[in-house]
Design a protein around this motif. Structure first.
Motif, mmCIF file in Angstrom:
data_model
loop_
_atom_site.group_PDB
_atom_site.id
_atom_site.type_symbol
_atom_site.label_atom_id
_atom_site.label_comp_id
_atom_site.label_asym_id
_atom_site.label_seq_id
_atom_site.Cartn_x
_atom_site.Cartn_y
_atom_site.Cartn_z
ATOM 1 N N VAL A 104 48.873 15.512 42.539
ATOM 2 C CA VAL A 104 47.758 14.832 41.889
ATOM 3 C C VAL A 104 47.668 13.380 42.356
ATOM 4 O O VAL A 104 46.571 12.872 42.655
ATOM 5 C CB VAL A 104 47.919 14.911 40.355
ATOM 6 C CG1 VAL A 104 46.910 14.004 39.660
ATOM 7 C CG2 VAL A 104 47.743 16.349 39.880
ATOM 8 N N VAL A 105 48.812 12.690 42.448
ATOM 9 C CA VAL A 105 48.811 11.299 42.902
ATOM 10 C C VAL A 105 48.290 11.197 44.337
ATOM 11 O O VAL A 105 47.455 10.335 44.657
ATOM 12 C CB VAL A 105 50.224 10.700 42.796
ATOM 13 C CG1 VAL A 105 50.302 9.334 43.505
ATOM 14 C CG2 VAL A 105 50.628 10.541 41.339
ATOM 15 N N VAL A 106 48.750 12.095 45.206
ATOM 16 C CA VAL A 106 48.322 12.068 46.609
ATOM 17 C C VAL A 106 46.820 12.330 46.726
ATOM 18 O O VAL A 106 46.100 11.619 47.445
ATOM 19 C CB VAL A 106 49.124 13.106 47.427
ATOM 20 C CG1 VAL A 106 48.482 13.330 48.793
ATOM 21 C CG2 VAL A 106 50.557 12.644 47.598
ATOM 22 N N LEU A 107 46.331 13.337 46.019
ATOM 23 C CA LEU A 107 44.912 13.679 46.117
ATOM 24 C C LEU A 107 44.019 12.587 45.529
ATOM 25 O O LEU A 107 42.982 12.243 46.111
ATOM 26 C CB LEU A 107 44.648 15.015 45.415
ATOM 27 C CG LEU A 107 45.284 16.253 46.043
ATOM 28 C CD1 LEU A 107 44.943 17.506 45.245
ATOM 29 C CD2 LEU A 107 44.857 16.424 47.496
ATOM 30 N N LEU A 108 44.417 12.036 44.394
ATOM 31 C CA LEU A 108 43.588 11.011 43.764
ATOM 32 C C LEU A 108 43.581 9.719 44.574
ATOM 33 O O LEU A 108 42.517 9.120 44.792
ATOM 34 C CB LEU A 108 44.078 10.743 42.339
ATOM 35 C CG LEU A 108 43.824 11.854 41.321
ATOM 36 C CD1 LEU A 108 44.370 11.453 39.963
ATOM 37 C CD2 LEU A 108 42.339 12.181 41.206
ATOM 38 N N THR A 109 44.741 9.275 45.005
ATOM 39 C CA THR A 109 44.768 8.045 45.809
ATOM 40 C C THR A 109 44.112 8.261 47.168
ATOM 41 O O THR A 109 43.415 7.376 47.680
ATOM 42 C CB THR A 109 46.208 7.557 45.998
ATOM 43 O OG1 THR A 109 47.005 8.620 46.557
ATOM 44 C CG2 THR A 109 46.816 7.124 44.682
ATOM 45 N N GLY A 110 44.322 9.454 47.756
ATOM 46 C CA GLY A 110 43.658 9.745 49.029
ATOM 47 C C GLY A 110 42.147 9.770 48.892
ATOM 48 O O GLY A 110 41.423 9.252 49.741
ATOM 49 N N GLY A 111 41.662 10.365 47.794
ATOM 50 C CA GLY A 111 40.220 10.367 47.569
ATOM 51 C C GLY A 111 39.680 8.978 47.309
ATOM 52 O O GLY A 111 38.581 8.626 47.771
ATOM 53 N N ALA A 112 40.456 8.157 46.582
ATOM 54 C CA ALA A 112 40.004 6.795 46.295
ATOM 55 C C ALA A 112 39.939 5.955 47.562
ATOM 56 O O ALA A 112 38.930 5.293 47.838
ATOM 57 C CB ALA A 112 40.943 6.145 45.277
#
Length: 344
Positions: A131-139
């Motif tokens: 979740v952290v990787v996907l959210l920060t990557g999307g941001a």
């Protein structure tokens, strides 16, 4: 008992060799079919130092991602020694080159059990980190929006706002982890034990995206892109493309998916042939950086563990050498003289 231990040792070696062979095959599959001839326009004597710098900054970005994963592991309530955590991270990380990525996760769980972390905690770490990787990557990936959508710079406020929300309210990640557990049909992990570590993990992972994307900016500038315009595009495109590749479980390391996303974004600052060259160069540079960094990190941890294991052995041997073969025998203490009164 000794026979069982020897069989376990042989099985461990066989599984390790099989895993390494699978990773090598996945790397070859990820690099297969690339248009290597297009890299000729990039490989020149004057560009070699810049390409080595791109390789170095990618490795530093990966180490930042390692730190983010270690903080995630601590956030779910299972902090481990740094050496064990590095070994767990990179073994699982190399598993992304194997189709399905299941084997890397299984190896990571096995190492976690060896370090005293339960399977449920390891599964929770996997979900929280995902979740952290996907959210920060999307941001961070939203940095490419102004160039792709041909809109104003207001888009740049979104990644900052999203990261502030995530850092200020880590409970949002808890909710999303529960949703991810439901989608992947895994047990929902316990609530986050250390919200402060989640905030630090978000910061380190965001820094990892920026540093890792800097290599693509260097490549784009070498191919003729304007340095100022290409910076947000390259960083955002790499984060967005890698995130999309992470979701493509069918492809080793997102092969194909990542390249299409990169070319589409880089075409806003480079001619299409140069954008294709940049995407191929990015694949080669990141693969080299990931494999080399993982190999160096795992070798360093292994050497350190061997040295630490050898120190008690040497200490024990030295103690035994200085110990006398036959300890001196003590003479029994003579009874104390007592004064007794004489009769009369």
């Amino acid at each position: 008992m000794s026979g069982r231990r020897s069989w376990r040792r042989v099985l461990r070696v066989v599984l390790t060799v099989a895993f390494v062979a699978a990773v090598v095959g996945g790397v070859a599959l990820a690099l297969r079919g690339q248009q290597w001839s297009t890299l000729g326009r990039l490989l020149r004597p004057e560009t070699i130092p810049w390409l080595l710098g791109a390789l170095l900054v990618t490795s530093v970005g990966l180490l930042c991602g390692t730190r983010a994963w270690l903080l995630t592991l601590a956030a779910v309530g299972s902090p481990v020694p740094t050496g064990a955590g590095i070994q767990m991270f990179f073994v699982g990380f190399l598993g992304k080159f194997v189709p399905g990525r299941l084997w890397g996760l299984l190896a990571q769980i096995r190492l976690g059990e060896k370090a005293g972390v339960s399977r449920a905690r390891m599964a929770g770490t996997y979900l929280v980190n995902l979740v952290v990787v996907l959210l920060t990557g999307g941001a961070v990936g939203l940095l490419v929006a102004p160039a792709v959508l041909d809109s104003g710079l207001a888009w740049l406020v979104l990644p900052v706002a999203l990261l502030v929300v995530l850092a200020g309210w880590p409970g949002v990640i808890d909710t999303l982890v529960g949703l991810a557990a439901r989608v992947t049909r895994r047990p929902r992990p316990a609530a986050l034990d250390r919200p402060a570590d989640v905030r630090r993990s978000i910061a380190w992972q965001s820094l990892s995206w920026v540093l890792s994307g800097a290599h693509l900016w260097i490549v784009a500038v070498l191919l003729g892109a304007d340095a100022r315009a290409a910076l947000p595009v390259a960083v955002g495109a790499f984060a967005l493309a890698t995130t999309a590749g992470t979701l493509a479980l069918f492809a080793p390391d997102g092969a194909g998916v990542r390249e299409v996303t990169l070319v589409a974004a880089l075409a806003t600052v480079l001619p299409l042939p140069a954008a294709v060259t940049a995407a191929i160069a990015s694949r080669v540079l990141t693969t080299l950086a990931e494999v080399l960094t993982a190999a160096v990190a795992l070798a360093a941890v292994s050497i350190r563990d061997r040295r630490r294991a050898a120190v008690p052995d040497r200490t024990r041997a030295a103690t035994t050498a200085h110990r006398p073969a036959h300890p001196p025998t003590r003479r029994p203490a003579e009874p104390e003289a007592r004064l007794t009164p004489t009769p009369g």
